[in-house]
Each structure stands twice: as C-alpha cells, then as structure tokens.
Write a protein that holds these residues in place. Structure first.
Motif, mmCIF file in Angstrom:
data_model
loop_
_atom_site.group_PDB
_atom_site.id
_atom_site.type_symbol
_atom_site.label_atom_id
_atom_site.label_comp_id
_atom_site.label_asym_id
_atom_site.label_seq_id
_atom_site.Cartn_x
_atom_site.Cartn_y
_atom_site.Cartn_z
ATOM 1 N N ASP A 66 0.822 -1.213 0.000
ATOM 2 C CA ASP A 66 0.000 0.000 0.000
ATOM 3 C C ASP A 66 0.850 1.255 0.000
ATOM 4 O O ASP A 66 0.316 2.365 -0.172
ATOM 5 C CB ASP A 66 -0.922 0.021 1.227
ATOM 6 C CG ASP A 66 -1.914 -1.126 1.223
ATOM 7 O OD1 ASP A 66 -2.399 -1.476 0.127
ATOM 8 O OD2 ASP A 66 -2.195 -1.681 2.308
ATOM 9 N N CYS A 67 2.146 1.091 0.210
ATOM 10 C CA CYS A 67 3.083 2.224 0.262
ATOM 11 C C CYS A 67 4.092 2.151 -0.875
ATOM 12 O O CYS A 67 5.226 2.618 -0.750
ATOM 13 C CB CYS A 67 3.803 2.250 1.607
ATOM 14 S SG CYS A 67 2.702 2.163 3.030
ATOM 15 N N GLY A 68 3.681 1.545 -1.991
ATOM 16 C CA GLY A 68 4.545 1.464 -3.157
ATOM 17 C C GLY A 68 5.499 0.299 -3.153
ATOM 18 O O GLY A 68 6.336 0.178 -4.054
ATOM 19 N N GLY A 69 5.425 -0.572 -2.140
ATOM 20 C CA GLY A 69 6.375 -1.671 -2.027
ATOM 21 C C GLY A 69 7.566 -1.264 -1.180
ATOM 22 O O GLY A 69 7.782 -0.082 -0.895
ATOM 23 N N SER A 70 8.365 -2.212 -0.782
ATOM 24 C CA SER A 70 9.448 -1.953 0.170
ATOM 25 C C SER A 70 10.494 -0.990 -0.359
ATOM 26 O O SER A 70 11.209 -0.355 0.413
ATOM 27 C CB SER A 70 10.124 -3.283 0.559
ATOM 28 O OG SER A 70 10.626 -3.943 -0.591
ATOM 29 N N ILE A 71 10.608 -0.850 -1.681
ATOM 30 C CA ILE A 71 11.578 0.110 -2.240
ATOM 31 C C ILE A 71 11.100 1.537 -2.001
ATOM 32 O O ILE A 71 11.886 2.428 -1.685
ATOM 33 C CB ILE A 71 11.782 -0.156 -3.742
ATOM 34 C CG1 ILE A 71 12.435 -1.511 -3.957
ATOM 35 C CG2 ILE A 71 12.628 0.955 -4.374
ATOM 36 C CD1 ILE A 71 12.606 -1.894 -5.412
ATOM 37 N N HIS A 72 9.808 1.781 -2.128
ATOM 38 C CA HIS A 72 9.248 3.130 -1.982
ATOM 39 C C HIS A 72 9.031 3.511 -0.516
ATOM 40 O O HIS A 72 9.286 4.642 -0.116
ATOM 41 C CB HIS A 72 7.919 3.220 -2.721
ATOM 42 C CG HIS A 72 8.037 3.266 -4.202
ATOM 43 N ND1 HIS A 72 7.571 4.313 -4.962
ATOM 44 C CD2 HIS A 72 8.578 2.395 -5.092
ATOM 45 C CE1 HIS A 72 7.810 4.082 -6.250
ATOM 46 N NE2 HIS A 72 8.416 2.908 -6.349
ATOM 47 N N GLY A 73 8.469 2.583 0.267
ATOM 48 C CA GLY A 73 8.141 2.890 1.653
ATOM 49 C C GLY A 73 7.675 1.645 2.374
ATOM 50 O O GLY A 73 7.630 0.543 1.801
ATOM 51 N N ASN A 74 7.305 1.816 3.620
ATOM 52 C CA ASN A 74 6.846 0.674 4.397
ATOM 53 C C ASN A 74 5.631 1.060 5.221
ATOM 54 O O ASN A 74 5.396 2.237 5.517
ATOM 55 C CB ASN A 74 7.966 0.140 5.298
ATOM 56 C CG ASN A 74 8.415 1.167 6.312
ATOM 57 O OD1 ASN A 74 7.795 1.334 7.361
ATOM 58 N ND2 ASN A 74 9.513 1.868 6.000
ATOM 59 N N CYS A 75 4.867 0.039 5.582
ATOM 60 C CA CYS A 75 3.689 0.223 6.415
ATOM 61 C C CYS A 75 4.114 0.095 7.872
ATOM 62 O O CYS A 75 4.563 -0.972 8.303
ATOM 63 C CB CYS A 75 2.636 -0.824 6.058
ATOM 64 S SG CYS A 75 1.044 -0.565 6.878
ATOM 65 N N ALA A 105 0.096 1.477 11.187
ATOM 66 C CA ALA A 105 -0.696 1.258 9.966
ATOM 67 C C ALA A 105 -0.771 2.505 9.088
ATOM 68 O O ALA A 105 -1.805 2.798 8.477
ATOM 69 C CB ALA A 105 -2.093 0.769 10.310
ATOM 70 N N THR A 106 0.330 3.250 9.013
ATOM 71 C CA THR A 106 0.445 4.383 8.087
ATOM 72 C C THR A 106 1.726 4.252 7.290
ATOM 73 O O THR A 106 2.724 3.692 7.766
ATOM 74 C CB THR A 106 0.442 5.731 8.834
ATOM 75 O OG1 THR A 106 1.516 5.746 9.787
ATOM 76 C CG2 THR A 106 -0.868 5.969 9.546
ATOM 77 N N CYS A 107 1.703 4.778 6.068
ATOM 78 C CA CYS A 107 2.871 4.693 5.192
ATOM 79 C C CYS A 107 3.987 5.611 5.667
ATOM 80 O O CYS A 107 3.738 6.767 6.036
ATOM 81 C CB CYS A 107 2.493 5.062 3.760
ATOM 82 S SG CYS A 107 1.445 3.841 2.928
ATOM 83 N N VAL A 108 5.196 5.110 5.623
ATOM 84 C CA VAL A 108 6.404 5.888 5.895
ATOM 85 C C VAL A 108 7.299 5.768 4.656
ATOM 86 O O VAL A 108 7.685 4.651 4.281
ATOM 87 C CB VAL A 108 7.150 5.389 7.147
ATOM 88 C CG1 VAL A 108 8.434 6.195 7.353
ATOM 89 C CG2 VAL A 108 6.259 5.500 8.381
ATOM 90 N N CYS A 109 7.582 6.891 4.008
ATOM 91 C CA CYS A 109 8.331 6.852 2.750
ATOM 92 C C CYS A 109 9.820 6.680 2.993
ATOM 93 O O CYS A 109 10.394 7.246 3.930
ATOM 94 C CB CYS A 109 8.110 8.140 1.954
ATOM 95 S SG CYS A 109 6.398 8.413 1.455
ATOM 96 N N ASN A 110 10.448 5.887 2.128
ATOM 97 C CA ASN A 110 11.898 5.826 2.110
ATOM 98 C C ASN A 110 12.449 7.093 1.485
ATOM 99 O O ASN A 110 11.742 7.819 0.773
ATOM 100 C CB ASN A 110 12.376 4.599 1.325
ATOM 101 C CG ASN A 110 11.979 3.294 2.001
ATOM 102 O OD1 ASN A 110 11.836 3.242 3.231
ATOM 103 N ND2 ASN A 110 11.791 2.252 1.210
ATOM 104 N N GLU A 111 13.710 7.361 1.727
ATOM 105 C CA GLU A 111 14.340 8.553 1.159
ATOM 106 C C GLU A 111 14.248 8.522 -0.360
ATOM 107 O O GLU A 111 14.496 7.499 -0.995
ATOM 108 C CB GLU A 111 15.801 8.644 1.593
ATOM 109 C CG GLU A 111 16.490 9.909 1.129
ATOM 110 C CD GLU A 111 17.921 10.032 1.620
ATOM 111 O OE1 GLU A 111 18.591 11.009 1.245
ATOM 112 O OE2 GLU A 111 18.350 9.137 2.375
ATOM 113 N N GLY A 112 13.856 9.650 -0.940
ATOM 114 C CA GLY A 112 13.746 9.743 -2.390
ATOM 115 C C GLY A 112 12.348 9.534 -2.915
ATOM 116 O O GLY A 112 12.127 9.609 -4.136
#
Length: 587
Positions: free
Chosen positions: A482-491, A495-502
């Motif tokens: 739901d957060c673009g996959g582990s490359i983009h972010g994590n849940c 239960a909220t999305c946290v974006c990876n850098e970039g």
C-alpha cells in the motif's frame, strides 16, 4: 547574525557561479541514453544535459494538492475561454506507463456571477477533466522541452482541447486574479504610457518584493501544443485543414492599431515579420487567433496581447499513438535582445520566432521562469460551431438536451470519455550557460516574495495557502504494497505509510524532486525597499535610540515604584499619596 551572514554569502556565491546542471528533478526511470541531447537549431553546438524528467511509469500516482513534488492537479472551476468543464484531480492518474487525463461527463455545481444582476448564483457544468501544473514547484528559464503524447478522442470530432504549454510563474493558470496586468507581458522598457497596464514595469525606481528596479516583469506564455479535431474541409485564409494543432508565443504589449482581422491574413507591416516555417504546406500562420484585448476600467488600464501562432495539419495517427512534441527556447539577453523559440514534431521543424521579430512592439523572447501545464479543456470557443447556426441560441451545450443539439459539434456526445495520454516529459539545458536556469524564483527574475505578498491571487475560495506542503507518507495501509512496495516505503506499526528517502506522496508513489541550488530572496519580510543610510547618520541614530530606550526604562521603573507606593500588598490602601493619586484611588 554572523552565521546568517555567512549563509547568505554562501548562497550568493552559489548563485553567482556558472550554471551547473541540476539533477534533483530527474526521474530515475529515465533511460541513461536520454540524459543528454543535441539541439536541432542550426549552429547550436552546445552540450545539453537532462535537468528534469517524468516518465509516469509508477502505477496509480495521485496528483492532488500535496501529493506530488512535481505536479498539482487542481480542483476548481475554470472561468477562462468560455470553459464548459470543471477540473478535478481524480481525472489525472498514471496507468500502463502513461499519465492519463480523462475527460468525461460528470456534473459539478459551482458559484457563478451574473454580470447584469451583480449577484452570485449556483450553476452546473456537465464535463469533468483535469489540469496538471508545475506552478511554483518546477520551472525553467530556457532549454529544450519534449513531450510524448497521444491526443484524446477521435480526430474528426471537435470539442476537446488538449494542451501542453508553459506559463510564467508570476501567473497561475485558471486563477484569473493572478494574471491581470501580468499575463502575458514580456516587456522590459520604461514606457510611461504603459505603467497602468503592466503592474511590474521597468519604470519602477525602487525595489519591491526582491525585484530589481528598472526591470519589467510578467507571465508570458509558450503553447507547445493545442490540438483541434474536427471534420476535414477547407478553412478560410489557410492551406491547413482539421485536425491540426497550434504552436504559439503569447506576449504583451501587442499591436494596438491596425490589427489583422480574424480569419484573414495580416497586411504587410501589420504583423510580426521574419517568422520561420518548415514545410509551408503542412504548417502555416494561424489566422484564427491573433491575441486578445484585456479590457479593464478605467480605459487606460486596458491593454492588448498578441498570439504569434502557427497551425500544423495532422492526421488520425496522432489520436491513435504517441508523437513527440518539442520546443527549443533560448531566452533573450539581459538587455532584451536576441533569443528564439522553435517548435518541432517528431524531430521535424515546424515554426520559429526570433527576438528581432518582436522589435516592432518592443516585446522580447521570454526570460521569465516558466512552468509546465498539461490539460484537456472543453470550451465553446474551441471546435464548436462558428458562427452560431441560424436559429440556435448557442447558450447550452448539454448532451441529451434537444435544445442544445444545434450548438455542439457533430458526434461530440459520442466522443466521451476521452483520454489524453502523455508518455513522458523531458527537459534539457545547455551545460555551463547561465542564460538557462532551473528554478521558479531566480536571482535574475525572483518571484517568491511577490507571490507570498499577493498569495490571495493564487488561491481559490476557502483555501488557506496556494499550495499544500508535499506529504511524505501518511496514508492508511495494511502492508508495504500500500506504500509502493518496500523500495518506496513501508507500512509502519501504526498502519500508516512511511516513505523511504527519495519518495513522496501519501502512498510514497512519487519520486522526490528538488532544485539543487534553490534561490531565495534576501529578506523574507516583504520589504518595499531597503534604505541605504550614511554611516554618520547610522551612528547618530544608534545614539538617539540608546538614549530613548534608557529614558523609557527609567520612566517604566519610576512608574513601577510609584505603583508600589500607592498600594500596600494585599490591602489596597494608599500610602503617602500625592493629591493626584488620592483622588484617582478607588479602594
């Protein structure tokens, strides 16, 4: 203060260096072989490097306000150009590797104004579409801009108005309050007769909002593509037939007298000369639009804009597959001379305007920071029956209403939904050339303080800020998918999305973007000007200020002491009062 001065000095040093290639806006999905390009303009042998790209490869991106670093899909009515549509962000999504702008039938109520009764009322628009704009996010001054796009609908049916275009950052598209006396000025001469028509004119003697005195400013427009479908057939004063697309430069001031008549070729000496064309059998001067008169009261606030435009005939294939639309834009020199804009399709030269051609009005090739816009409009002024058919009122355009049938193009109601598909946008700039820059507010042409000082112009009713801050996560989620996959972010555990850098956006689907060398005007307090005082006067002022503060301190201290004499703690009784104190005392 010392630290602040050091930062300012470092910022000034960076902005004074020869222009370096920015990379903070490059989409990682752009293939490396497109990180550079070669200009098609003759004698331009400069090296061009990629400074911005968006490949639209990530599925399901949203462009609602605050969702994307590059684009904002607006949610508002469009009051311009007799528009029949309402813009909603949900009509722009990425899917199957393209940006899809969908135009469909959907009702939206909006607040309209009756010019006769001078009262507001609720009206309804029956078409919903989308506009994406990079306003105050990403801008360029000069460079090569290239879109790959497939046009919406059917080629032989009129009514859709897909557009890829650029606008100066001092105006925000569809926010009409931001464009008055600003759009589409590209004029840097002091002319006292035009000071009421051009808000930021070259006759100004002092600095306002970080803008240098003596420099005229505005929001010119470059239209890369404005396409018109419709039935083929001979058109007045042109070899071009529908379907076609227009390529235009819109500037002010314009010709104020002896203007060309619509649907007629201009007479010699009454329009811009030296315009360049490729194949004149497929590209020709546009005789259907020479610009608009912007009427204001009193009359001396009215001014004329010009559209220097060409039409290029196309065929059905442009509505079935992507084609490549390109401009090469060299800004004018700081003195307003030189520069050019040149249009291409599929690497073929179509139309060009040199700075010398604008001498007749005193306008210049734009050197304002300009942002990109992508949209599909529907307007009664574009592709609808002209003139209005005899016996038809041409005041309703609703499909299914028999009273409106005479006012809409043949087949119009069967041409929805329509999808404007954009495969990519890529922008390159000349390496080491400080005449081409990245940034919506630059040292040469700042916009940040002006926008901040007039932010109501750039907002719609009910908004508190023109743009929301870009979100970096925050969407509700059940898994990393739901957060673009582990490359983009994590849940997260909450239960909220946290974006990876970039990565950015509620669901972390967008690549982040930023100016590598952002310019900020020196003083963020919106001064009118900064007075320069002689050092002796500064010294005297400091002495007087110190003396005043000391006197004020003594007075305050004395008053406090008097108050202690007047009231005993907890009792409110007068102790050793003067006559004045006694008569004012109230136990």
């Amino acid at each position: 203060m010392i630290c602040s001065a050091a930062l300012v000095s470092w910022s000034v040093l960076l902005t004074s260096l020869p222009h370096a290639v920015e990379s903070g806006w490059i989409d990682p999905d752009t293939p490396s072989n497109f990180h550079s390009t070669v200009a098609q303009t003759k004698d331009d042998a400069r090296e061009y490097a990629l400074v911005f790209s968006d490949e639209f490869e990530t599925e399901g991106r949203s462009f609602a306000d605050g969702q994307d670093p590059r684009w904002t899909a607006i949610d508002k009515n469009d009051y311009t150009n007799n528009a029949l549509h309402y813009y909603k962000h949900e009509n722009a999504r990425t899917m199957n590797g393209v940006l899809n702008i969908t135009t469909e039938f959907k009702d939206n109520d909006y607040k309209a104004f009756n010019e006769k009764t001078k009262k507001y009322y609720t009206d309804t628009k029956h078409v919903q579409s989308a506009m994406l704009q990079g306003w105050n996010k990403f801008c360029i001054t000069g460079g090569i801009v290239e879109f790959s796009a497939k046009l919406p609908g059917k080629s032989n049916i009129g009514g859709h108005w897909p557009a890829l275009w650029m606008l100066g950052n001092l105006a925000r598209a569809t926010y009409v309050g931001s464009s008055d006396w600003v759009w589409p000025f590209s004029y840097d001469k002091c002319d006292q007769s035009k000071t009421k028509q051009q808000e930021i004119n070259a006759c100004r003697k002092i600095s306002h909002y970080g803008m240098k005195p003596g420099i005229g400013r505005g929001a010119p427009e470059i239209d890369i593509l404005e396409a018109m479908g419709g039935e083929a057939g001979r058109l007045p004063s042109t070899p071009i037939q529908r379907p076609y697309f227009s390529s235009s430069l819109q500037v002010a001031p314009g010709f104020s007298k002896n203007r060309p008549l619509i649907m007629h070729q201009p007479k010699a000496g009454h329009w811009y000369e030296g315009l360049e064309y490729g194949d004149k059998n497929t590209t020709s001067l546009n005789p259907f639009f020479y610009g608009v008169t912007l009427v204001h009261k009193p009359k001396d606030y009215t001014y004329q804009s010009d559209a220097i435009s060409a039409n290029t005939g196309i065929d059905e294939s442009y509505f079935k597959k992507e084609n490549i639309y390109r401009i090469e834009w060299e800004p004018s020199n700081k003195d307003g001379t030189g520069g050019y804009v040149r249009w291409y399709v599929n690497r073929k030269f179509l139309f060009g305007i040199k700075g010398d051609s604008l001498n007749i009005t005193g306008a210049s090739i734009p050197r304002e920071p300009m942002y990109m816009i992508m949209n599909t409009a529907v307007a009664s002024s574009w592709g609808f029956p002209v003139p209005c058919p005899e016996g038809c009122n041409c005041d309703c355009y609703e499909c299914g209403n028999p009273d409106c049938d005479c006012a809409i193009p043949t087949g119009y109601c069967d041409n929805f939904p329509a999808h404007f598909e954009i495969g990519y946008i890529r922008i390159w700039q000349a390496v080491g050339d400080d005449n081409q820059q990245v940034g919506c507010s630059t040292e040469d042409r700042p916009t940040d303080l002006f926008i901040k000082g007039h932010k109501m112009r750039y907002m719609d009713d009910g908004e508190k800020e023109p743009l929301l801050a870009v979100h970096y996560g925050g969407a509700k989620c059940e898994s990393d998918l739901d957060c673009g996959g582990s490359i983009h972010g994590n849940c997260s555990s909450s239960a909220t999305c946290v974006c990876n850098e970039g990565f950015a956006g509620y669901n972390c689907l967008a690549y982040d973007g930023f100016d590598d060398y952002p310019f900020r005007s020196f003083d963020d307090s919106l001064p009118v000007s900064k007075p320069l005082l002689p050092k002796p006067l500064v010294a005297i002022s400091l002495v007087l200020s110190t003396a005043f503060c000391a006197s004020l301190f003594v007075i305050v201290l004395k008053k406090r002491q008097e108050k202690k004499l007047i009231y005993s703690i907890g009792e409110g009784e007068l102790l050793n009062p003067t006559y004045e104190q006694a008569i004012m005392f109230k136990p």
